[in-house]
Design an enzyme around this catalytic site. Structure first.
Site, PDB file in Angstrom:
ATOM      1  N   GLY A 241       0.757  -1.242   0.000  1.00 39.97           N
ATOM      2  CA  GLY A 241       0.000   0.000   0.000  1.00 39.97           C
ATOM      3  C   GLY A 241       0.785   1.287   0.000  1.00 39.97           C
ATOM      4  N   GLU A 275       3.955  -6.954   1.590  1.00 39.22           N
ATOM      5  CA  GLU A 275       3.392  -7.232   0.255  1.00 39.22           C
ATOM      6  C   GLU A 275       3.353  -5.975  -0.617  1.00 39.22           C
ATOM      7  OE1 GLU A 275      -0.517  -8.420   1.450  1.00 39.22           O
ATOM      8  OE2 GLU A 275       0.114 -10.412   2.095  1.00 39.22           O
ATOM      9  N   GLY A 277       3.444  -3.647  -3.821  1.00 34.80           N
ATOM     10  CA  GLY A 277       3.214  -3.812  -5.255  1.00 34.80           C
ATOM     11  C   GLY A 277       3.609  -2.535  -5.975  1.00 34.80           C
ATOM     12  N   ARG A 278       2.719  -1.545  -5.864  1.00 27.65           N
ATOM     13  CA  ARG A 278       2.902  -0.267  -6.560  1.00 27.65           C
ATOM     14  C   ARG A 278       4.277   0.355  -6.294  1.00 27.65           C
ATOM     15  NH1 ARG A 278      -1.520   2.964  -7.841  1.00 27.65           N
ATOM     16  NH2 ARG A 278      -2.739   1.843  -6.295  1.00 27.65           N
ATOM     17  N   CYS A 346     -14.735   4.914 -28.082  1.00 25.51           N
ATOM     18  CA  CYS A 346     -16.028   5.602 -28.179  1.00 25.51           C
ATOM     19  C   CYS A 346     -16.674   5.778 -26.807  1.00 25.51           C
ATOM     20  CB  CYS A 346     -16.951   4.809 -29.082  1.00 25.51           C
ATOM     21  SG  CYS A 346     -16.145   4.376 -30.615  1.00 25.51           S
ATOM     22  N   GLU A 347     -16.003   6.483 -25.912  1.00 26.18           N
ATOM     23  CA  GLU A 347     -16.554   6.831 -24.596  1.00 26.18           C
ATOM     24  C   GLU A 347     -15.871   8.111 -24.156  1.00 26.18           C
ATOM     25  OE1 GLU A 347     -17.195   4.221 -21.529  1.00 26.18           O
ATOM     26  OE2 GLU A 347     -17.224   2.420 -22.754  1.00 26.18           O
TER      27      GLU A 347
HETATM   28  C1  PLP Z   1      -3.237  -5.026  -3.714  1.00 26.71           C
HETATM   29  C2  PLP Z   1      -2.651  -5.676  -2.525  1.00 26.71           C
HETATM   30  C3  PLP Z   1      -1.326  -5.423  -2.153  1.00 26.71           C
HETATM   31  C4  PLP Z   1      -0.430  -4.447  -2.891  1.00 26.71           C
HETATM   32  O1  PLP Z   1      -0.852  -3.138  -2.776  1.00 26.71           O
HETATM   33  P1  PLP Z   1       0.075  -1.942  -3.348  1.00 26.71           P
HETATM   34  O2  PLP Z   1      -0.683  -0.728  -3.069  1.00 26.71           O
HETATM   35  O3  PLP Z   1       0.262  -2.197  -4.792  1.00 26.71           O
HETATM   36  O4  PLP Z   1       1.370  -2.011  -2.594  1.00 26.71           O
HETATM   37  C5  PLP Z   1      -0.824  -6.093  -1.054  1.00 26.71           C
HETATM   38  N1  PLP Z   1      -1.588  -6.971  -0.353  1.00 26.71           N
HETATM   39  C6  PLP Z   1      -2.863  -7.243  -0.682  1.00 26.71           C
HETATM   40  C7  PLP Z   1      -3.638  -8.203   0.120  1.00 26.71           C
HETATM   41  C8  PLP Z   1      -3.437  -6.612  -1.771  1.00 26.71           C
HETATM   42  O5  PLP Z   1      -4.715  -6.865  -2.090  1.00 26.71           O
END
Ligand code: PLP
Length: 436
Positions: A241, A275, A277-278, A346-347
Site C-alpha cells: 500500500g 506485500e 506492489g505499486r 467511443c466513450e
Molecule cells: C493489492 C494488494 C497489495 C499491494 O498493494 P500496493 O498498493 O500495490 O502495494 C498487497 N496486499 C494485498 C492483500 C493486496 O490486495
C-alpha cells in the site's frame, strides 16, 4: 527515482532511446526499467534491514504480473503475494518457490484452495469464516495441514481514494478486528488448520504513515491477546500500500515507513511479511504512445493518442494522474497550453487528462505516460477490439519484448460461432466463398 530521462534531447529508458522501441515494437507499448525495479526492491528491503528486521517481501503480483517482472524480482529474493490461481500459476512459472508465496483475496474458490494446498505454498491468508471452514474441509480431504493467516480489518481510514481503501469496517476485506479472537478460536478448533499469523492490508497509494501506525498497533495488541489465548502466532503480514509520487504527492520514504513498522511490531519477535506492489513497479514503467490527431474544438484542444483506456485505465477508473512527456525534449522556451489528452475509444471516459499544460505536440509525435508500471498492463483489455498491449523490459543498453502484441488471429480465435447461427444464409465468410 527512476531511469526514464532525456539524453541529448530524447527520452530514454536507461540507455535505450524510446523512438527505437517505438520503431521496432510499435505503439502503444509498456516499457519497464530493470534498473528501477532492482533499485526499488533493494531500497525497500534495505530499509527494513537498517531498522533491524530481516523482512520476508512478497511482491504483490496483481500490480504487474508479467512473468519477466516476477522472475527479475524473484532473482533478488522476492516472494509473491497472489490473489488468484492464475497469479499463483504465474508466480510458479516465473520460478518463485512455493514456500515464498502467499495467497490473499476476499473470495477464493474450492478449486483455488485445493491447488494452493497441493502446491504447498507458505501461507493462505483467509478472510472469512466460510473460507476457513472450506479450507479445513479441503485440507482434510487432501490430508494436508494448513498454516494460515487471518486477515483482519483494523477499521482505520487509509485516507486514500475510496476505490483502493480496504481497511475500514464498511469495506469487504478481512475479518472485523473485534471478532478476530472468536474466529481464531474457531480456526484452531477445525481439522488441519493452525492459525500462525495475522495479516492486514489497509489500502493502496497511502501517502501518510499514521493510518499504518494505528493499524499495526491494533494488530500488535491482537497478537498479544491471541498468544495469551494459546495461539502460536509466529508471523505478521503488514500488507502493501505504500504510495508513490504520481504528481505532487509526497509519500513517506521507505526508511520512514520501515522504521515506524519495526517500532510497532518488533517486540512481537515475529517473522515480518510485506506485500508491496505499486511501490516496487509503479515508477519503473511508462506507457509509450503516438499522437494520432491534434484537434482544435471550439472550446478545447484535444490530443488523440493511439493508446486508450483499455491500455491504461487508471485515469478513467480512479481519476489517476500520470505525467505526460513528449519523447523529444521540448525547447526551454516552448509555449505551454492546456490540452485534453484522450484515446480513440467511443466513450467520453476515455480521457487521460483534462486541461493538461503541455508543450506543442504534433501528429505523429511520441509521448510517454510516466508511473505506469503498476496497475497498467495488468488492467488492460481488448475493449473496442483493440489488441492487448505489449510489454518491453529494458536493462542497460538492451531490451526484450516480454509480452508480444496480441495478433488479430489470437483475438478472434477465442470466439466461435455455433453451427445453429446463420445456417440458412451462411456466415459472411461462407457467403463470400459461395458468391466469390
Ligand atoms: C493489492 C494488494 C497489495 C499491494 O498493494 P500496493 O498498493 O500495490 O502495494 C498487497 N496486499 C494485498 C492483500 C493486496 O490486495
Amino acid at each position: 527515482m527512476n531511469h526514464f530521462d532525456y539524453i541529448d534531447g530524447v527520452l530514454h529508458a536507461e540507455s535505450v532511446p524510446l523512438p527505437r522501441i517505438a520503431d521496432e515494437v510499435g505503439t502503444p507499448v509498456y516499457v519497464y526499467s530493470a534498473a528501477t525495479l532492482r533499485r526499488h526492491y533493494t531500497v525497500f528491503v534495505d530499509a527494513f534491514r537498517k531498522a533491524g528486521v530481516e523482512p520476508n517481501v512478497c511482491f504483490a503480483v496483481k500490480a504487474n504480473s508479467n512473468l519477466a517482472v516476477i522472475a527479475l524480482l524473484g532473482s533478488l529474493g522476492a516472494g509473491a503475494d497472489v490473489v488468484s490461481e492464475g497469479e499463483l500459476r504465474r508466480a510458479l512459472a516465473a520460478g518463485i518457490p512455493p514456500e515464498r508465496i502467499v495467497f490473499s483475496g476476499v473470495g477464493k474458490t474450492e478449486g483455488e484452495l485445493r491447488f494452493a494446498l497441493e502446491t504447498g505454498i507458505h501461507e493462505i491468508n483467509v478472510e472469512s469464516e466460510s473460507e476457513i471452514r472450506l479450507l479445513s474441509k479441503v485440507a482434510d480431504e487432501l490430508g494436508r495441514d494448513a498454516e494460515i493467516a487471518i486477515r483482519v480489518n483494523p477499521d482505520v481510514d487509509a485516507k486514500t481514494h475510496e476505490k483502493i481503501s480496504t481497511g475500514r469496517k464498511e469495506n469487504k476485506f478481512g475479518i472485523d478486528i473485534d471478532k478476530a479472537e472468536d474466529i481464531y478460536a474457531l480456526a484452531a478448533s477445525l481439522p488441519r488448520i493452525t492459525p500462525v499469523s495475522v495479516a492486514l492490508h489497509i489500502g493502496s497509494q497511502l501517502t501518510d504513515l499514521e493510518p499504518y501506525r494505528l493499524a499495526f498497533r491494533r494488530m500488535a495488541d491482537l497478537v498479544e491477546r491471541l498468544r495469551a489465548n494459546g495461539h502460536p502466532i509466529r508471523r505478521v503480514d503488514l500488507g502493501g500500500g505504500l504510495g508513490i509520487p504520481y504528481d505532487a504527492e509526497t509519500p513517506p520514504l521507505p526508511d520512514a515507513y520501515a522504521q515506524m513498522a519495526v517500532e510497532e511490531v518488533k517486540h512481537l519477535n515475529c517473522e515480518v511479511m510485506l506485500e508491496p506492489g505499486r511501490m516496487i513497479v509503479g515508477n519503473a514503467g511508462i506507457l509509450l504512445s503516438r499522437a494520432l490527431v491534434v484537434k482544435q474544438g471550439d472550446a478545447k484542444r484535444f490530443l488523440i493518442l493511439d493508446s486508450a483506456m483499455n491500455d491504461l485505465i487508471r485515469p478513467a477508473l480512479y481519476n489517476g494522474h500520470h505525467g505526460l512527456r513528449p519523447v523529444v525534449e521540448p525547447a526551454a522556451d516552448a509555449p505551454y497550453a492546456p490540452v485534453d489528452v484522450v484515446g480513440p475509444i467511443c466513450e467520453s471516459g476515455d480521457t487521460f487528462a483534462k486541461d493538461r499544460s503541455l508543450p506543442p505536440i504534433e501528429e505523429g509525435d511520441l509521448v510517454a505516460f510516466s508511473s505506469a508500471g503498476a496497475y497498467g498492463a495488468v488492467m488492460a483489455s481488448t475493449y473496442n477490439s483493440r489488441l492487448l498491449v505489449p510489454e518491453v523490459l529494458v536493462d542497460g543498453d538492451h531490451y526484450a519484448v516480454i509480452r508480444a502484441r496480441q495478433t488479430y488471429e489470437e483475438m478472434l480465435g477465442l470466439d466461435s460461432i455455433p453451427s445453429w447461427i446463420g445456417t440458412e444464409h451462411g456466415t459472411d465468410a461462407e457467403r463470400i466463398e459461395a458468391t466469390g
